[in-house]
Motif scaffolding. Structure first.
Motif, PDB file in Angstrom:
ATOM      1  N   CYS A  29     -47.396 -95.861  46.060  1.00  0.00           N
ATOM      2  CA  CYS A  29     -48.017 -95.319  47.268  1.00  0.00           C
ATOM      3  C   CYS A  29     -47.090 -95.486  48.470  1.00  0.00           C
ATOM      4  CB  CYS A  29     -49.349 -96.019  47.497  1.00  0.00           C
ATOM      5  SG  CYS A  29     -50.332 -95.331  48.837  1.00  0.00           S
TER       6      CYS A  29
ATOM      7  N   GLY B 211     -51.207 -93.937  42.576  1.00  0.00           N
ATOM      8  CA  GLY B 211     -50.675 -94.450  43.835  1.00  0.00           C
ATOM      9  C   GLY B 211     -49.774 -93.441  44.520  1.00  0.00           C
TER      10      GLY B 211
ATOM     11  N   GLY C  84     -50.333 -91.686  48.181  1.00  0.00           N
ATOM     12  CA  GLY C  84     -49.319 -91.742  49.241  1.00  0.00           C
ATOM     13  C   GLY C  84     -48.948 -90.357  49.740  1.00  0.00           C
TER      14      GLY C  84
END
Length: 367
Positions: free
Chosen positions: A25, A296, A300
């Motif tokens: 992320c 993740g 992000g």
């Protein structure tokens, strides 16, 4: 009410936890130019790990994990599956492989990668509290952030503080590491079925770049907690798995492993859960690195797209991108309730069981 500007916030996103999901992320957001702060309670990201660190082919080839330095990995192309009576079959799929890892070194490498890409990684800084504010979160010790992401494990403090869903079903695992030791058959991941030693899961032995990793996990019942008998397990299976005698373990890892699939209510009001905190772990294999990384990374990217480009709300993307594991959740339900040793002893070499095992280990990892 006036619209908040970048100058009203100290960070675009605060990520709690620097393991695989948190790192993915952070890297995805930082590469898009966001101001990223990562809080990690450990001073050394390679210490006190709970993960075995096995990377599947998809992650090794399709994510930034393909840049992990070669000395930190070892390629494994076969699974040897053992019935409770220790009869065994060899499983493989053309072109498929796993990477066992020097996991502490991989975690330190990821920490360096986050810094290189501009993330503000704060080691030795635990998440303590946060409160909702207009347009984001006030995070104690950091300041005002547009998004708060919990990548802080199966007992997520971010989830509790933000009123998000929490993992309810767990395995409990223990793993020993034997530095410098070598298996008699080092090119296979050895997996053991045993209701006595591993009810609800399996035991395993694998060659890693540092030595040998051996582990055992079982269904966790908080009301009747049971510690895995890894010593008894290794006495039972060690010779079959090619484990040298009289080894003394070096590092020991232990911890809870989510096994119920993604949590309900994993994202709301600019707070998002990823990785173990979100239950992004296969309910059958307990493999989490590939799924956690992809989720993740998607979160992000979604945060960046929303803040930079006016894209959809990242919370909706987080939910959409989470794997559902429907088939594996059904298998988990059946294994929890119908596990007996005799069918595996009797049917291990049968085509249906071989097919099912190959589906679990080599194919349909998103299922």
């Amino acid at each position: 009410m006036s619209r908040s500007t970048d100058f009203d916030f100290d960070a675009d996103v605060v990520i709690v936890g620097a393991s695989f999901a948190g790192a993915a992320c952070a890297l995805a957001a930082a590469q898009r130019g966001l101001r990223v702060v990562v809080l990690e309670r450990k001073r050394d990201p390679g210490e006190k790990l709970h993960t075995t660190g096995i990377i599947v082919k998809e992650a090794a080839e399709q994510t930034l994990l393909n840049r992990v330095p070669a000395p930190m990995t070892r390629r494994i192309e076969q699974v040897r599956l053992y019935a409770p009576n220790l009869s065994q079959i060899a499983l493989a799929a053309p072109g498929y492989y796993f990477l066992t890892t020097d996991t502490p070194s991989v975690m330190r490498w990821l920490a360096d990668e986050m810094r290189v890409h501009g993330a503000d990684l704060r080691l030795g800084c635990a998440f303590t509290d946060a409160r909702a504010i207009d347009g984001g979160w006030e995070v104690e010790g950091v300041g005002r952030a547009r998004y708060l992401v919990g990548a802080d494990g199966a007992r997520s403090r971010v989830a509790r503080r933000c009123g998000l869903g929490e993992v309810r079903q767990f395995l409990y695992g223990v793993e020993y590491e034997f530095p410098g030791a070598k298996l008699a058959q080092p090119n296979a991941l050895h997996c053991f079925i045993s209701k006595r030693y591993a009810p609800g899961y399996i035991g395993w032995i694998a060659q890693s770049p540092m030595g040998i990793q051996t582990g055992l996990a079982l269904r966790h019942d908080a009301a009747n907690a049971r510690v895995p008998d890894i010593e008894g397990f290794l006495l039972r299976v060690g010779a079959a798995g090619g484990l040298p005698r009289h080894l003394k373990p070096g590092a020991t890892r232990a911890g809870l492993i989510p096994c119920s699939g993604p949590v309900m209510d994993m994202a709301r009001d600019r707070a998002i859960l990823i990785g173990d905190a979100a239950g992004i772990v296969s309910p059958v294999t307990a493999g989490g690195i590939h799924s956690a990384w992809e989720h993740g990374w998607a979160v992000g990217r979604a945060i960046a797209a929303h803040l930079r480009d006016g894209g959809p709300e990242a919370e909706s993307i987080a939910v959409e991108a989470a794997p559902r594991f429907r088939t594996k959740r059904a298998l988990r339900w059946a294994y929890d309730r119908l596990q007996f040793d005799w069918p595996f002893d009797l049917l291990l070499h049968s085509p249906p069981l071989r097919w099912a095992a190959e589906q679990v280990y080599f194919h349909k990892r998103r299922g």
